[in-house]
Every structure is written in structure tokens, then in C-alpha cells.
Design a protein around this motif. Structure first.
Motif, PDB file in Angstrom:
ATOM      1  N   MET A  93     -18.087  17.787 -10.189  1.00 29.55           N
ATOM      2  CA  MET A  93     -17.515  16.447 -10.302  1.00 29.55           C
ATOM      3  C   MET A  93     -18.075  15.557  -9.217  1.00 29.55           C
ATOM      4  N   VAL A  94     -18.369  14.324  -9.602  1.00 29.62           N
ATOM      5  CA  VAL A  94     -18.784  13.295  -8.653  1.00 29.62           C
ATOM      6  C   VAL A  94     -17.605  12.344  -8.515  1.00 29.62           C
ATOM      7  N   THR A  95     -17.241  12.006  -7.285  1.00 25.41           N
ATOM      8  CA  THR A  95     -16.048  11.188  -7.077  1.00 25.41           C
ATOM      9  C   THR A  95     -16.319  10.102  -6.047  1.00 25.41           C
ATOM     10  N   THR A  96     -15.586   9.013  -6.179  1.00 25.85           N
ATOM     11  CA  THR A  96     -15.706   7.903  -5.244  1.00 25.85           C
ATOM     12  C   THR A  96     -14.365   7.200  -5.098  1.00 25.85           C
ATOM     13  N   LYS A  97     -14.156   6.565  -3.966  1.00 31.89           N
ATOM     14  CA  LYS A  97     -12.936   5.788  -3.751  1.00 31.89           C
ATOM     15  C   LYS A  97     -12.934   4.607  -4.713  1.00 31.89           C
ATOM     16  N   GLY A  98     -11.759   4.329  -5.296  1.00 29.61           N
ATOM     17  CA  GLY A  98     -11.664   3.256  -6.260  1.00 29.61           C
ATOM     18  C   GLY A  98     -11.261   1.936  -5.630  1.00 29.61           C
ATOM     19  N   ILE A  99     -11.426   0.874  -6.403  1.00 28.25           N
ATOM     20  CA  ILE A  99     -10.955  -0.448  -6.010  1.00 28.25           C
ATOM     21  C   ILE A  99      -9.619  -0.740  -6.682  1.00 28.25           C
ATOM     22  N   ASP A 100      -9.582  -0.590  -8.011  1.00 32.42           N
ATOM     23  CA  ASP A 100      -8.342  -0.813  -8.746  1.00 32.42           C
ATOM     24  C   ASP A 100      -7.564   0.473  -8.994  1.00 32.42           C
TER      25      ASP A 100
END
Length: 293
Positions: free
Chosen positions: A205-212
Motif C-alpha cells: 500500500m502507498v499512503t499519504t496524509k490527506g487534505i480533506d
């Protein structure tokens, strides 16, 4: 030839053609479907998971309505899965909404232990799943190969972690934006597949911090016969403790930003469990004829 009901359910979705697909087969306690037939049917359905559940310690004409405990198994097109959140949610949705189960909480005996799913007054389903906290790994050639194939690049600053039980690989590159994550097209070569096998990786899994949203992710599982899994409940048993350390919180609104997309409510409820909530909708109802020989 025995006849069974079969349902195609979109899990983590409020309307059809979103979330993640699962085929659900209720199996009366009077029958036993051999493993090879379950696996063959999963290949025939050719979606992320095909699941089978059977009432435990409850028999008779109303066993699906009265039973609160079920044996549950999940199959991808190529292998039996150790844990599958979306197909568990889908199975509970079928029991509550199609088979009129009378209980508010169901218990499923699985390869990952006993899982529970509850329904609230608005129809939202909440699963209690075992947490699988990922740990950093050495950036060896195998993991570099996987990261490069999935993300398109490798940097020494890329975080690479592996969960000990499910063998789920987490990749976070702080330079990967939401837009890049959504547009990501992995290059899963034979070299990437073999590198994952050497490290006993089940999915990445590739993950990133979200904005919404608190965080977003994409999930790829070529080792299980799934190019991309649209919305993965079990992945969030790994992502939740990862993001707890990053964000300093235990409750998240998460989004898996595949083309089908899906939203999950994720709550770390104690030291070893994650509660994952969402909705589901039945898309297809059918009849299945199986030769059990």
C-alpha cells in the motif's frame, strides 16, 4: 445438484459501482463445499474476494435468521485470504439486510480469529478487527525493487514498513501528493513479484496524509491475483497504527482513492483492535448451482 444463493455486494459504498466488490455465498449447515470448489468459484467470479459463510451451532429452516455465529472464509481468484475486511462487511450486510438476521451483532470464525460486526439504527456496519502494527524494514534490494516498481522511484527518505502478521507492506514518500497518489500507475514486473515473494509480502500500500481526509491510500496485491484492490478493510488494520504515530490521534476518516473509491471510518479502540465502519449495497442477487463432488 445443490442450489445456493449468491450476492454481489459493493462494500464501503452507499450506492452501486463504488467501493469494493465481494461475492457472498450463504452455505446452509447441511452442506459442505470442498475447498477446491470454493477456490474455483472465486476464480470464476474474478473479483477481489468471494466469501462463504455457514451458521455455527444453529440448524433448521431459520438458521440464517437466528444464528449469531458463522464460519467465514474468503478467497481471492488465486488464494485463500487470511483476512478480508470488505468481504466481512459484505457478508454481514447480506445477513442483516437480505436474510433478515435478528441479531444486532454477528460473530465470524475466521483464519484471523473471531471477528464481530454490529449494525446501528441507521444501517451502518462496524467491524472489530485485529490490529497489525507495521515495523520498519531494512532497505535491501528486494524492498527497493518493490518501491521502485510501485511508486516509480526510490529514495532513502522513503518509509518502508511491513506488518508482522498479514505481511502487508506500507510505503510513504513525503513528496507523494494526493494528486500523484490518485494518478499512480505501478509497473509490476516479474522482478517486483519475485522480490515480494522473497520477502513474503502479500500486498503493498502507498499512503499519504490527506487534505480533506486524515489519510489516503492505494492498495496493490499482485501476489494474491489482484492488480489493485479498490477498498481494503484489512489494510486499515495496518494503516491505523502507522498514522496514529504520525498524527497523534486514534480516530480517522480515511479514503482509498482507487477509481471506484471508498471511505472508511477507522477507530483504534484498544491496544490490539481496530474498529472499521462503512456501508454496503447489494448489486446482484442470483442462484448458484454447484456439483459438490
Amino acid at each position: 445438484m445443490p442450489q445456493f444463493s449468491i450476492y454481489t455486494v459493493d462494500a464501503f459504498a452507499r450506492k452501486p459501482f463504488q467501493g469494493n466488490q465481494a461475492a457472498i455465498v450463504p452455505v446452509p449447515s447441511a452442506y459442505s463445499i470442498p475447498d477446491h470448489i470454493m477456490q474455483t468459484l472465486a476464480a470464476e467470479m474474478n473479483i477481489a474476494e468471494t466469501s462463504f459463510f455457514t451458521p455455527v451451532q444453529c440448524e433448521g429452516a431459520e438458521e440464517f435468521q437466528k444464528a449469531s455465529r458463522f464460519a467465514l472464509r474468503w478467497f481471492t481468484p488465486t488464494v485463500e485470504a487470511k483476512l478480508c475486511g470488505h468481504a466481512t462487511l459484505a457478508a454481514a450486510h447480506v445477513l442483516f439486510n437480505e436474510l433478515q438476521n435478528q441479531n444486532n451483532t454477528l460473530h465470524f470464525d475466521t483464519l484471523s480469529g473471531v471477528l464481530t460486526v454490529s449494525i446501528n439504527s441507521k444501517g451502518k456496519l462496524t467491524m472489530k478487527l485485529p490490529m497489525d502494527k507495521p515495523e520498519p524494514v531494512e532497505h535491501n534490494d528486494n524492498f527497493k525493487e518493490i518501491v521502485t516498481g510501485v511508486l516509480g522511484r526510490y529514495s532513502t527518505s522513503t518509509e518502508i514498513l511491513l506488518s508482522p502478521v498479514l505481511r502487508y507492506l506500507v510505503i510513504q514518500d513525503v513528496s507523494c501528493t494526493e494528486e500523484e497518489l490518485a494518478a499512480l500507475v505501478p509497473n509490476i514486473t516479474n522482478q517486483v513479484i519475485e522480490a515480494g515473494r522473497r520477502e513474503r509480502v502479500d500486498l503493498v500500500m502507498v499512503t499519504t496524509k490527506g487534505i480533506d481526509r486524515d489519510f489516503k491510500s492505494r492498495v496493490f496485491a499482485p501476489w494474491c491475483g489482484i492488480e489493485e484492490d479498490p477498498v481494503t478493510g484489512s489494510a486499515h488494520t495496518v494503516l491505523a497504527p502507522f498514522w496514529k504515530e504520525k498524527l497523534g490521534k486514534s480516530y480517522f476518516i480515511a479514503q482509498q482513492c482507487s477509481k471506484r473509491c471508498g471511505e472508511l471510518e477507522v477507530d483504534i479502540i484498544d491496544a490490539i483492535h481496530v474498529a472499521i465502519s462503512g456501508n454496503a449495497v447489494v448489486v446482484i442477487r442470483g442462484e448458484l448451482f454447484l456439483d459438490l463432488e
